[in-house]
Design a protein around this motif. Structure first.
Motif, mmCIF file in Angstrom:
data_model
loop_
_atom_site.group_PDB
_atom_site.id
_atom_site.type_symbol
_atom_site.label_atom_id
_atom_site.label_comp_id
_atom_site.label_asym_id
_atom_site.label_seq_id
_atom_site.Cartn_x
_atom_site.Cartn_y
_atom_site.Cartn_z
ATOM 1 N N GLU A 134 43.115 52.110 -45.018
ATOM 2 C CA GLU A 134 43.306 51.636 -43.556
ATOM 3 C C GLU A 134 41.738 51.679 -43.045
ATOM 4 O O GLU A 134 41.221 52.318 -42.968
ATOM 5 C CB GLU A 134 44.403 51.869 -43.390
ATOM 6 C CG GLU A 134 46.133 52.346 -43.813
ATOM 7 C CD GLU A 134 46.226 50.892 -44.769
ATOM 8 O OE1 GLU A 134 46.651 49.826 -43.681
ATOM 9 O OE2 GLU A 134 46.969 51.047 -45.465
ATOM 10 N N SER A 135 42.564 51.248 -41.225
ATOM 11 C CA SER A 135 41.102 51.480 -40.043
ATOM 12 C C SER A 135 40.952 53.192 -39.539
ATOM 13 O O SER A 135 42.619 53.949 -39.902
ATOM 14 C CB SER A 135 41.278 51.079 -39.546
ATOM 15 O OG SER A 135 42.465 50.968 -37.945
ATOM 16 N N THR A 136 40.846 54.066 -39.197
ATOM 17 C CA THR A 136 40.776 55.040 -38.695
ATOM 18 C C THR A 136 41.789 55.043 -36.797
ATOM 19 O O THR A 136 42.629 55.734 -37.145
ATOM 20 C CB THR A 136 39.376 54.849 -37.472
ATOM 21 O OG1 THR A 136 38.288 55.522 -38.490
ATOM 22 C CG2 THR A 136 39.179 56.649 -37.041
ATOM 23 N N HIS B 21 37.885 61.948 -25.859
ATOM 24 C CA HIS B 21 38.330 61.451 -26.961
ATOM 25 C C HIS B 21 37.816 59.968 -27.260
ATOM 26 O O HIS B 21 37.806 58.749 -25.938
ATOM 27 C CB HIS B 21 39.657 61.171 -27.500
ATOM 28 C CG HIS B 21 40.568 62.214 -28.440
ATOM 29 N ND1 HIS B 21 39.363 61.974 -29.617
ATOM 30 C CD2 HIS B 21 41.905 62.673 -28.518
ATOM 31 C CE1 HIS B 21 40.512 62.136 -30.517
ATOM 32 N NE2 HIS B 21 41.546 63.195 -29.861
ATOM 33 N N PHE B 22 37.348 59.052 -28.139
ATOM 34 C CA PHE B 22 37.585 57.748 -28.451
ATOM 35 C C PHE B 22 38.788 57.287 -27.533
ATOM 36 O O PHE B 22 39.895 57.859 -27.642
ATOM 37 C CB PHE B 22 37.201 58.006 -29.535
ATOM 38 C CG PHE B 22 36.860 55.907 -29.944
ATOM 39 C CD1 PHE B 22 35.172 55.467 -29.471
ATOM 40 C CD2 PHE B 22 37.372 55.138 -30.418
ATOM 41 C CE1 PHE B 22 34.868 54.017 -29.615
ATOM 42 C CE2 PHE B 22 37.006 53.914 -30.480
ATOM 43 C CZ PHE B 22 35.720 53.512 -30.037
ATOM 44 N N PRO B 23 38.572 56.023 -26.882
ATOM 45 C CA PRO B 23 39.262 54.920 -26.031
ATOM 46 C C PRO B 23 40.787 54.369 -27.489
ATOM 47 O O PRO B 23 41.760 54.612 -27.191
ATOM 48 C CB PRO B 23 38.869 53.999 -25.825
ATOM 49 C CG PRO B 23 37.805 54.284 -25.554
ATOM 50 C CD PRO B 23 36.676 55.499 -26.575
ATOM 51 N N THR B 24 39.994 54.683 -28.890
ATOM 52 C CA THR B 24 41.837 54.408 -29.514
ATOM 53 C C THR B 24 42.753 55.542 -29.324
ATOM 54 O O THR B 24 43.754 55.454 -29.846
ATOM 55 C CB THR B 24 41.407 53.568 -31.154
ATOM 56 O OG1 THR B 24 41.813 53.515 -31.746
ATOM 57 C CG2 THR B 24 40.430 54.628 -31.772
ATOM 58 N N ASP B 25 41.606 56.848 -30.076
ATOM 59 C CA ASP B 25 42.445 57.816 -29.956
ATOM 60 C C ASP B 25 43.479 57.990 -28.606
ATOM 61 O O ASP B 25 44.731 58.623 -28.692
ATOM 62 C CB ASP B 25 41.511 59.179 -30.400
ATOM 63 C CG ASP B 25 40.252 59.190 -31.202
ATOM 64 O OD1 ASP B 25 39.688 57.823 -31.330
ATOM 65 O OD2 ASP B 25 40.751 59.554 -32.323
ATOM 66 N N ARG B 26 42.870 57.743 -27.671
ATOM 67 C CA ARG B 26 43.868 58.253 -26.432
ATOM 68 C C ARG B 26 44.838 57.331 -25.969
ATOM 69 O O ARG B 26 45.929 57.805 -26.036
ATOM 70 C CB ARG B 26 42.643 58.179 -25.401
ATOM 71 C CG ARG B 26 41.933 58.562 -24.611
ATOM 72 C CD ARG B 26 40.653 59.482 -24.009
ATOM 73 N NE ARG B 26 41.834 59.418 -22.724
ATOM 74 C CZ ARG B 26 40.723 59.609 -22.239
ATOM 75 N NH1 ARG B 26 39.405 58.782 -21.539
ATOM 76 N NH2 ARG B 26 41.560 60.121 -20.018
ATOM 77 N N CYS C 76 34.865 60.748 -36.750
ATOM 78 C CA CYS C 76 34.444 59.919 -37.131
ATOM 79 C C CYS C 76 32.693 60.043 -36.781
ATOM 80 O O CYS C 76 31.850 59.484 -37.637
ATOM 81 C CB CYS C 76 34.391 58.865 -35.788
ATOM 82 S SG CYS C 76 36.143 57.724 -36.348
ATOM 83 N N HIS C 77 32.448 61.169 -35.620
ATOM 84 C CA HIS C 77 30.639 60.969 -35.267
ATOM 85 C C HIS C 77 30.179 62.317 -36.633
ATOM 86 O O HIS C 77 29.107 62.288 -36.745
ATOM 87 C CB HIS C 77 30.396 60.401 -34.290
ATOM 88 C CG HIS C 77 30.971 59.363 -33.814
ATOM 89 N ND1 HIS C 77 29.801 58.447 -33.783
ATOM 90 C CD2 HIS C 77 31.589 59.059 -32.656
ATOM 91 C CE1 HIS C 77 29.174 57.336 -32.767
ATOM 92 N NE2 HIS C 77 30.928 58.227 -32.818
ATOM 93 N N ALA C 78 31.575 62.721 -37.365
ATOM 94 C CA ALA C 78 30.287 64.181 -38.168
ATOM 95 C C ALA C 78 30.227 63.490 -39.177
ATOM 96 O O ALA C 78 29.545 64.449 -39.909
ATOM 97 C CB ALA C 78 31.782 64.965 -37.430
ATOM 98 N N GLY D 86 38.529 59.652 -40.350
ATOM 99 C CA GLY D 86 37.046 59.510 -40.116
ATOM 100 C C GLY D 86 36.980 58.358 -41.231
ATOM 101 O O GLY D 86 37.623 58.021 -41.582
ATOM 102 N N CYS D 87 36.027 57.783 -40.151
ATOM 103 C CA CYS D 87 35.330 56.505 -39.968
ATOM 104 C C CYS D 87 34.370 56.312 -41.637
ATOM 105 O O CYS D 87 33.744 57.353 -41.699
ATOM 106 C CB CYS D 87 34.465 56.127 -38.833
ATOM 107 S SG CYS D 87 35.334 54.931 -37.603
ATOM 108 N N THR D 88 34.124 56.081 -42.099
ATOM 109 C CA THR D 88 33.592 55.482 -43.158
ATOM 110 C C THR D 88 32.083 54.390 -43.274
ATOM 111 O O THR D 88 31.056 54.446 -43.912
ATOM 112 C CB THR D 88 34.339 55.082 -44.636
ATOM 113 O OG1 THR D 88 34.507 53.894 -44.896
ATOM 114 C CG2 THR D 88 35.226 56.477 -45.289
#
Ligand SMILES: *Cc1c(COP(=O)(O)O)cnc(C)c1O
Length: 413
Positions: free
Chosen positions: A96-98, A125-130, A200-202, A220-222
């Protein structure tokens, strides 16, 4: 040759990771500083995809779930990522997506702490998280308290045991600020709240130790530092101790203990298999699996050290602009407090970044005045960093960014 050019040559000659660049396909004439949005293409991925399409899908058809072990990819590739985040096997799954995984993990986290009514969420937080925190709170009837990570202790002492979940991002996507996962997780645990991290950014940018830091859940993102390709599936980490009670809202059929029994009632599988949702995005997952081969050959702490050295060198190349305030740095200066990205502010960030891209230096901007430059130690050289800084200076000095063609805002930035 200026001093900085000579120094770039010296640093590149002494760089033990310099040969790793050959493991990436990068276009000529491009300095790629946007690997924090979409990582570069690793060598071998295209061939692996070709084989997956022709030999596996094309020839094996439905049998490929077994013959090519497609069924095992979510957990097998999950464990490969687990190694990179400091997770022992059996706690990480890919799919799935983050955005989907974040929502899924957030609701599951709240269900691990029934009767508590507060979600503490990262104000940066990144907007999607918020957006997803707000939606999950509405769905579950919970309150959202937004706080900056450095103010978490205050929120924790104020809301105490009413906090079900603390959801934070490891690296601020705007400023590049890096937080201390262990310390903030301990702060959340002081009131027995669940710590859910967005990595995601780590991930792939720096060594992480989710097990040692007692992180509860992480996503997290890949497709950023892990270079898994556009839209590559996200990962979810669920610490072993929470797996028996991990009750995700997205109870797709593949998380069932016996998906092919077609049972009318959902019964979750044991272990990480219960975090499966629907049919995996196999082609993306295969591309990601091939991309991860690069990480088998490098030590993430060496990549991290080089990334820090690259960004420090970039700052030296523009130090006079920083001293005079033409550019303002919002990323913390100390190594322990920043990710692999530098954020510079300039009122004309948009046209400057657009002019840089036209010159082959690819970074990105975020509204209203932020320029972001990612420094991936896997494939960038010091000479490229010097060239990027020189190009930035040239664009600013010549004021060529004032050209109207750089000012039309595109939909995607
Ligand atoms: C990039 C990023 C996302 C992206 O989520 P998608 O569902 O892949 O679009 C989410 N959170 C953070 C912190 C990010 O940096």
């Amino acid at each position: 040759m200026s001093n900085l050019s000579a120094e770039a040559v010296r640093l590149d000659t002494a760089d033990p990771l310099a040969p790793v660049r050959d493991r990436f396909v990068l276009p000529d004439g491009v300095v790629y500083l946007d690997g924090n949005s979409l990582g570069a293409l690793p060598v071998g991925v295209a061939e692996r995809l070709e084989r997956a399409v022709r030999a596996e899908w094309g020839a094996h058809l439905i049998r490929a779930w077994e013959t090519d072990e497609w069924w095992c990819y979510p957990t097998r590739v999950g464990d490969r990522i687990g190694r990179l985040i400091g997770a022992a096997p059996g706690q990480t799954i890919v799919g799935e997506s983050t955005s989907v995984q974040f929502f899924n993990a957030l609701v599951a986290a709240a269900r691990l702490r029934p009767g508590r009514d507060v979600i503490v969420s990262d104000a940066t937080h990144f907007p999607t998280d918020r957006y997803l925190v707000a939606s999950a709170a509405r769905l579950l009837g919970l309150r959202v308290v937004e706080t900056r990570p450095n103010e978490l202790a205050e929120a924790v002492s104020r809301f105490g045991a009413s906090i079900a979940v603390v959801a934070l991002g490891a690296v601020d996507f705007r400023t590049g600020e890096l937080w201390d996962l262990g310390e903030l997780t301990r702060t959340a645990h002081a009131v027995d709240a669940i710590a859910l991290w967005d990595l995601c950014h780590a991930v792939g940018a720096l060594p992480l130790r989710v097990d040692a830091d007692a992180v509860d859940l992480a996503v997290g993102c890949t497709y950023k530092y892990l270079c898994g390709g556009p839209g590559a599936p996200a990962f979810l980490y669920v610490a072993q101790r929470h797996q028996p009670d991990f009750d995700q809202p997205l109870t797709g059929w593949l998380g069932h203990i016996a998906p092919f029994d077609l049972d009318p009632v959902y019964r979750p599988a044991a272990g990480m298999d219960r975090a499966r949702i629907g049919t995996p995005h196999m082609l993306s997952l295969i591309a990601l699996d091939a991309a991860l081969d690069v990480f088998d050959t490098v030590d993430l702490s060496a990549v991290r050290d080089k990334s820090l050295a690259l960004s420090a060198f970039f700052l030296r190349c523009v130090s006079d602009y920083l001293d005079t305030g033409i550019l303002r740095l919002t990323t913390p200066g100390s190594d322990a407090r920043r990710g692999n990205q530098l954020t510079l502010r300039h009122p004309q960030a948009y046209p400057i970044v657009t002019a840089l891209i036209e010159r082959g230096v690819i970074g990105d901007m975020r509204a209203p005045d932020i320029m972001r430059f990612g420094f991936n130690g896997l494939y960038l050289s010091f000479a490229e960093v010097r060239l990027a800084a020189a190009t930035l200076r040239e664009v600013i000095e010549s004021r060529s960014y004032l050209d109207p063609r750089f000012r039309t805002r595109r939909f995607i930035t």
